[in-house]
Write a protein that holds these residues in place. Structure first.
Motif, short mmCIF file in Angstrom:
data_model
loop_
_atom_site.label_atom_id
_atom_site.label_comp_id
_atom_site.label_asym_id
_atom_site.label_seq_id
_atom_site.Cartn_x
_atom_site.Cartn_y
_atom_site.Cartn_z
N ALA A 669 0.83 -1.21 0.00
CA ALA A 669 0.00 0.00 0.00
C ALA A 669 0.86 1.26 0.00
N GLU A 670 0.35 2.31 -0.62
CA GLU A 670 1.04 3.59 -0.63
C GLU A 670 0.76 4.39 0.64
N TYR A 671 -0.39 4.13 1.24
CA TYR A 671 -0.77 4.89 2.44
C TYR A 671 -1.76 4.05 3.23
N CYS A 672 -1.65 4.09 4.58
CA CYS A 672 -2.59 3.40 5.45
C CYS A 672 -2.96 4.31 6.60
N GLU A 673 -4.14 4.08 7.13
CA GLU A 673 -4.60 4.88 8.27
C GLU A 673 -5.52 4.04 9.13
N GLN A 674 -5.63 4.45 10.39
CA GLN A 674 -6.55 3.81 11.32
C GLN A 674 -7.02 4.86 12.31
N HIS A 675 -8.32 5.01 12.41
CA HIS A 675 -8.91 6.03 13.28
C HIS A 675 -9.03 5.48 14.71
N VAL A 676 -8.58 6.29 15.68
CA VAL A 676 -8.73 5.93 17.09
C VAL A 676 -9.40 7.09 17.81
N ALA A 677 -10.23 6.76 18.78
CA ALA A 677 -10.91 7.78 19.57
C ALA A 677 -11.00 7.31 21.01
N TYR A 678 -10.70 8.23 21.93
CA TYR A 678 -10.76 7.95 23.36
C TYR A 678 -11.69 8.97 23.99
N ALA A 679 -12.91 8.52 24.34
CA ALA A 679 -13.87 9.39 25.02
C ALA A 679 -13.69 9.21 26.52
N CYS A 680 -13.65 10.30 27.26
CA CYS A 680 -13.21 10.21 28.64
C CYS A 680 -14.04 11.11 29.55
N ARG A 681 -14.13 10.68 30.78
CA ARG A 681 -14.63 11.52 31.86
C ARG A 681 -13.80 11.17 33.08
N MET A 682 -12.95 12.11 33.46
CA MET A 682 -11.99 11.88 34.55
C MET A 682 -11.14 10.64 34.28
N LEU A 748 -6.34 10.21 13.28
CA LEU A 748 -5.85 9.12 12.46
C LEU A 748 -4.42 8.76 12.82
N LEU A 749 -4.16 7.47 12.94
CA LEU A 749 -2.80 6.94 13.02
C LEU A 749 -2.39 6.63 11.59
N VAL A 750 -1.30 7.22 11.12
CA VAL A 750 -0.94 7.08 9.70
C VAL A 750 0.48 6.56 9.49
N TYR A 751 1.21 6.28 10.58
CA TYR A 751 2.57 5.76 10.40
C TYR A 751 2.47 4.27 10.10
N LYS A 752 2.65 3.92 8.82
CA LYS A 752 2.32 2.59 8.32
C LYS A 752 3.08 1.48 9.02
N ASP A 753 4.34 1.72 9.35
CA ASP A 753 5.15 0.67 9.94
C ASP A 753 4.70 0.29 11.34
N HIS A 754 3.86 1.13 11.96
CA HIS A 754 3.38 0.81 13.31
C HIS A 754 2.01 0.13 13.30
N LEU A 755 1.30 0.21 12.22
CA LEU A 755 -0.06 -0.32 12.15
C LEU A 755 -0.04 -1.81 11.78
N PRO A 756 -1.14 -2.52 12.10
CA PRO A 756 -2.38 -2.06 12.72
C PRO A 756 -2.31 -2.10 14.24
N VAL A 757 -3.29 -1.49 14.89
CA VAL A 757 -3.40 -1.53 16.35
C VAL A 757 -3.87 -2.93 16.75
N SER A 758 -3.09 -3.60 17.57
CA SER A 758 -3.46 -4.95 18.01
C SER A 758 -3.90 -5.00 19.46
N GLN A 759 -3.56 -3.96 20.21
CA GLN A 759 -3.92 -3.97 21.63
C GLN A 759 -3.89 -2.54 22.15
N VAL A 760 -4.81 -2.21 23.04
CA VAL A 760 -4.81 -0.92 23.72
C VAL A 760 -4.85 -1.18 25.21
#
Length: 1235
Positions: A669-682, A748-760
């Motif tokens: 691939a020429e470009y990859c992305e993965q959207h992450v969102a962290y909704a928080c309260r305290m 968006l996480l766009v650094y291809k060599d680090h993707l995909p997200v496997s664990q948070v």
């Protein structure tokens, strides 16, 4: 497939092990003369022509006696044998003809044995090898053995000889001494090697041994630990089974058991070599030079063993659950365990061997005398004549489902024992009672290559058939006849003419332990000619070959075989071809797009024939870029709950494919992305600005990352920190402000060599009031660098070079090319004699040629059209052990089967040259997407540093422009092309997606043509169109649109002018269609009435109106077009076209009152689509905000393609359709003249 760093380390370790193990063999050359120093008595033969032709004179370059050996008979039953005295390592052999004669051997086979019995033929490339011999009496022909053999006896079997004389032979054997400690296992004794410590925690193992046996089952080695770890090597049904478990946990979530099978027919009483090399979870398992690389299951690296490891059977300390397995019966030599020579320690009595009843250091000889049958063989043995009892037994092994085992004539009838569809069948045919026939059968699947025993006992009124000594298999039947034996028994074939011929004429396989009349047949006496007779039977040898081991069927293809061939079943694998080598799927979504496919779910195979299997992805082709989407199992807005002992919650993400498959997508691939969102309260996220992060994510290679979406590696910030708009400017993440209100950090996480997200890992949700919700979107990648990777070759001498192509037994090459030249070499790779080449031989011919040692093979395909048309053409070539295939553009194909015997390995040494090679005609043009055995060669990168070659290639539209539909224009790009839909009424990557809208009552779209004087004012306006339309005079026009409605009357389209000229398409009150042309010269407009059907029926209808001067052409829906002619008095020029109205007319000036009064109110209600007037798309301009155009809309207009939906009412046949335009009575041209 191993990860890159681990694989590199593994290969380095194993290379060190291999270099150490081979140091002794390479420290001295193994090329000593072995035969010449021997005495005459060491040479024996099947026969001798006369005294001076004895075997003792068959020494290379010697002239004693008659100058060499010649047998008494010149046929294929002759042999020359050399006793080397002790076991030697033999590396090559040389032959001459008989000195100064016309006698020589042109082809021969090589057999070898430790005992002078049970001979083994030398095999190469999966077949019993036939060596080429001499063409005269003096020259020496030498053959290096592909693999060295360990043997004491060498036997040469002449196959072909001089046409001018007879068999003549002088020979030399080269090699070196060999010595190894041997231990005989009788089935009771077990060698238990005790560890120095009670428990061993082993990270690396190297175990080696050699064995030979006639038993099909038996444990060779076993070690286990109290925690459940074990390593075990055993024979099961003559195959070798290695089982390893580095540990499983008590919960069952980690299962470490791993089993791998290797080899076949290992009960042949010949030596087999085994090496097991393990480093952590990575294992090399080698049997007789064939190595399997695998990785053990589970997550543990150490092998925990207790007390001991045993050889030859299960240790006495083994768990009861390990019982029930047979001990090994046979010989072992050279047993080593992690550097300790076990056989030497046994010989020196350093290891307890008290379990052996009689420990010996030599192999006990077996008493079997196998026979090898081919399709032309038979063995005839005598038996009792006129006996009332027939008793015969034998053991056989074969791959063929059918064949003749035994045929014998009775005094009045025949008995036939055969193999039919894998089961033993007995036919007893007698004539004393009117040709009575009795059939008996037993067993199943007996063509599995294993030894099986057949026992037939027949006497008056009774017959009994038993398979493998199993009472359960015994079949007894009453036969109301009297048996009287004939005295002659034919085994393996019967070719004489008879009134009752056998159903099967021959047998291919091996037999042994033949009993006739309950007496073991003396096959040595048969060999010596003292009893019986035979033809084309190889005595004291079983040369059966398992053609499915090693398995040439790739990608989990299922191998099946007969005696002389194998076949692969590729069903369900995703691959095709003779060896299941070629993927049936495309490599990417990009490739599907350029085959004309639309968005959807597709199977892709990024590495083609490589090890990564095919998998499903979602392909989004609605944009210019093609997106590949890989989803995970984490639901959006997942609440973070629970934690480990450290107070952290771990969320594991699983994708619908393996890590290797995801990596394959991202690699191209020429470009990859993965959207992450962290909704928080305290719940803090990264603990900025300077604290340790509470939360991190794990990506590829199990690395932790402390940045969030919208940021980048090494920057402990969220998107708001980069953009400096966080809720609290003191922090770099919204959530780090630790507020009681819900906040969110997303990006968006766009650094291809680090993707995909496997664990948070989330670490701040344990406080009172803390809450968090996590979203990790799908992995999205666009582009396929491999598919468009290209190079342009600008001079005949220009080329690119790459490392040597590795494709010994299986090779595939695919690429696209385009050229204006009529010849040129695409690529070439050379060896000493072997080579592989693909070239354009003529303007219509592509050639694939190679040589693997059997001579030149060339495949050619011819195109029906020239290939030098500067358009892209695809070439696919494949070569494997079964066949060679060349395919051009998916249509033209040649398939060439491989020879039944010969070399199969392609051995190349030079660099791979792409574009030209030494002395060959260079290629001028472009090569793209060059893939070899699943690996794409980076032509662009190499071209950047190579003179005469440029990266990339232009001119894609010449080949792919046809994919741009509906008037879309193909636009060249550096790495492909795109379709410009500006001048069409369509959208989408190929201009195939309808643009339409739903009109409510009173809605109208107005598109104004610009006056000539107004053009300069808007020339700087950025538009998708190269020029905005201006007022003008038309002598030809084309109007195309689709509509659906249930309301009438209405105006569909009205095109006005600054004069009284106009074109209108209306629905009348009864729903019928009317086209009105007013171009001047007539008192009333020229009208075309289609009053045969109500078109306000809610169905979609398509209209195409075109005019050229006076000729008007109308096509409606699926009906053929119909032509009309304007009256002679009518003008032919549409003057000063001004405005296009859709749905309703809102115009000043003179307008046809009939239109206004009858059709304009309340306006069109329904759908319009695909509206195009002379390459102007007014409805598309109104619905697309990105298009700057002189268009306005009144009322409510909602985008919809309902006007272009498929017709749901089936059209009538033309003959029955009263509305069909060719019916003669249907078409009406109405001319109204007011005088």
């Amino acid at each position: 497939m191993l990860p890159g760093p681990e694989l590199t380390l593994l290969l380095w370790i194993f290379s060190c092990i291999s270099s150490l193990s081979s140091a002794s063999s390479t420290s001295r050359k193994c090329d000593e003369v072995l035969a010449t120093p021997l005495s005459h008595t060491a040479f024996t033969s099947s026969s001798v022509y006369s005294g001076g032709y004895g075997a003792g004179y068959a020494k290379l370059n010697r002239r004693g006696g008659a100058g060499g050996w010649s047998p008494g008979d010149t046929d294929r039953y002759q042999w020359l044998q050399v006793d080397l005295g002790t076991r030697k390592q033999v590396t090559f052999i040389a032959t001459q003809g008989r000195y100064s004669s016309s006698d020589w051997t042109t082809q021969y086979r090589l057999l070898y044995s430790d005992t002078g019995k049970n001979w083994r033929p030398y095999r190469q490339d999966g077949d019993i090898w036939a060596f080429s011999g001499n063409s005269n009496s003096e020259s020496v022909v030498r053959h290096d053995l592909q693999h060295a053999i360990i043997t004491r006896y060498v036997r040469i079997i002449p196959l072909e000889w001089s046409e001018e004389g007879r068999i003549g032979l002088r020979v030399e054997v080269y090699g070196c001494s060999y010595w190894a400690d041997v231990i005989n296992f009788e089935g009771q004794g077990v060698i238990s090697y005790r560890f120095k410590m009670k428990k061993m925690k082993i990270l690396k193992d190297v175990i080696s041994l050699k064995f030979k046996t006639t038993a099909s089952n038996g444990v060779l080695l076993h070690g286990e630990g109290q925690q459940g770890d074990y390593i075990s090597l055993e024979l099961k049904r003559s195959k070798l089974l290695l089982m390893i478990n580095l540990g499983s946990n008590q919960y069952g979530s980690i299962l470490g058991h791993t089993s791998v099978t290797s080899g076949s027919l290992l009960d042949d009483d010949h030596w087999h070599s085994v090496i097991i090399e393990r480093y952590r979870r990575n294992v090399n398992f080698t049997l007789d030079r064939h190595t399997q690389h695998f990785r053990t299951n589970g997550e543990f690296d150490h092998l925990d063993l207790d007390y001991e490891i045993s050889f030859g059977g299960m240790p006495f300390s083994a768990k009861p659950s390990s019982g029930g397995r047979e001990n090994f019966v046979g010989c072992m030599e050279g047993i080593t365990y992690n550097g300790d020579n076990i056989t030497n320690l046994v010989k020196r009595k350093k290891i307890d061997t008290s379990s052996f009843r009689n420990l010996t250091f030599s192999c006990s000889e077996t008493h079997s005398f196998p026979l090898f049958f081919n399709a032309t063989s038979f063995l005839r043995l005598p038996g009792l004549s006129d006996s009332d009892t027939l008793s015969v037994s034998l053991s056989f092994r074969t791959w063929n489902p059918s064949g003749l085992l035994l045929y014998t004539a009775l005094a009045d009838g025949v008995v036939e024992v055969g193999l039919t569809e894998g089961k033993v069948t007995v036919y007893i045919n007698v004539t004393q009672k009117k040709n009575m026939r009795i059939d008996i059968s037993s067993g199943s699947g007996l063509n599995d290559g294993q030894w099986h025993n057949v026992y037939l006992h027949a006497l008056e009124n009774c017959a009994m058939l038993t398979i493998d000594g199993d009472e359960a298999s015994t079949v007894r039947t009453v036969i109301p006849i009297q048996i009287r034996t004939g005295g002659q028994y034919y085994f393996g074939g019967y070719f004489l003419r008879t009134n009752t011929p056998p159903a099967q004429r021959s047998f291919q396989g091996c037999m042994q332990l033949i009993h006739v009349d309950d007496q073991l047949a003396d096959l040595v006496a048969v060999e010596q000619g003292n009893m019986g007779t035979f033809e084309n039977v190889s005595l004291d040898m079983c040369a059966i070959i398992d053609r499915c081991v090693p398995n040439h069927c790739e990608h989990r293809g299922r191998c099946s075989q007969t005696w002389d061939s194998f076949s692969c079943s590729c069903n369900g694998t995703g691959y095709t071809g003779a060896t299941c080598h070629t993927s049936v799927y495309e490599q990417s979504c990009e490739e599907y797009k350029h085959l004309g496919k639309t968005s959807g779910t597709y199977w892709i195979d990024p590495d083609g024939s490589g090890p990564v299997g095919p998998f499903k992805v979602n392909c989004n082709m609605t944009e210019d870029k093609v997106w590949t989407t890989v989803r995970n199992n984490l639901s959006p807005q997942t609440s973070v709950t629970g934690s480990d002992l450290e107070g952290k919650a771990v969320l594991q993400l699983n994708y619908n494919m393996s890590t290797e498959q995801v990596t394959a997508i991202m690699g191209s691939a020429e470009y990859c992305e993965q959207h992450v969102a962290y909704a928080c309260r305290m719940s803090r996220l990264l603990n900025t600005p300077e604290g340790s992060p509470f939360t991190w994510w794990v990506g590829r290679a199990n690395e932790r990352h402390f940045y969030w979406g919208g940021s980048g590696p090494g920057i402990q910030k969220c998107a708001c920190g980069i953009e400096r708009n966080c809720t609290d400017p003191k922090y770099y993440c919204n959530c780090d402000a630790d507020q009681t209100r819900w906040r969110e950090d997303a990006g968006l996480l766009v650094y291809k060599d680090h993707l995909p997200v496997s664990q948070v890992v989330v670490g701040d949700t344990n406080r009172a009031g803390s809450e968090a919700k996590l979203t990790v979107g799908p992995l999205r990648c666009q582009g396929d660098g491999n598919y468009w990777n290209a190079a342009s070759f600008n001079t005949p001498g220009s080329y690119l070079h790459f490392p040597t192509f590795q494709g010994e037994t299986s090779a595939d090459i695919s690429f696209y090319f385009k050229t204006s030249s009529s010849y040129g070499v695409f690529l070439e790779n050379l060896g000493n004699a072997d080579f592989i080449r693909l070239e354009l031989k003529a303007a219509t011919v592509v050639s694939f040629s190679f040589d693997v040692g059997n001579g030149l093979v060339e495949l050619s395909v011819r195109s029906s059209t020239p290939l030098n048309d500067d358009q892209w053409h695809r070439v696919v070539a494949e070569r494997n052990v079964k066949e060679a295939v060349l395919q051009l553009d998916g249509h033209y194909k040649e398939v060439r089967p491989a020879p039944p015997q010969g070399h199969t390995r392609l051995e190349l040494y030079s660099q791979l040259y792409v574009g030209a090679s030494g002395g060959q005609r260079g290629f001028l043009g472009c090569i793209r997407a060059l893939k070899m055995n699943g690996v794409t060669l980076d032509l662009e990168e190499r071209a950047k540093v190579t003179p005469g070659v440029k990266p990339g290639c232009s001119g894609h539209c010449t080949s792919y422009g046809q994919h741009c539909r509906n008037g879309g224009q193909c636009m060249e790009k550096y790495n492909g092309y795109s379709c410009d839909c500006t001048l069409t009424a369509y959208d989408g990557p190929f201009c195939t997606e309808d643009v339409g809208g739903y009109f409510e009552s009173g809605t109208l779209v107005r598109y104004d043509f610009l006056p000539e004087r107004g053009l300069p004012a808007i020339r700087d306006v950025k538009s998708l169109s190269p020029l905005l339309p201006t007022e003008g005079n038309l002598t030809q026009e084309e109007l195309v649109f689709s509509f659906s409605t249930s309301n009438a009357p209405s105006i569909l389209v009205y095109i006005s002018s600054r004069t009284q000229d106009y074109l209108a398409v209306v629905l009348r009150h009864n729903g019928t269609l009317q086209i009105r042309y007013s171009l001047g010269g007539l008192r009333e407009p020229f009208t075309i009435d289609l009053d045969q059907r109500n078109m306000a029926n809610g169905q979609p209808h398509h209209i195409n109106i075109s005019r050229q001067e006076r000729n008007v052409r109308l096509q409606l829906d699926h009906y053929p077009p119909v032509s009309y002619t304007l009256p002679d008095d009518s003008d032919t020029q549409f003057n000063l076209v001004k405005t296009i109205f859709l749905g309703k007319v809102f115009e000043t000036g003179q307008i046809d009152p009939v239109l206004i009064e009858k059709y304009n109110t309340p306006g069109f209600v329904g759908c319009l689509s695909r509206v195009n007037f002379n390459n102007i798309a007014p409805l598309k301009a109104a619905l697309r905000s990105g298009i700057v155009a002189p268009v306005t809309t009144q009322g409510i207009l909602v985008e919809s393609n309902c006007g272009a939906s498929p017709l749901t009412i089936s059209p009538m046949a033309a003959a029955n359709d009263p509305w069909h335009m060719d019916s003669g009575t249907v078409n009406h041209c109405v001319f109204i003249y007011l005088l």
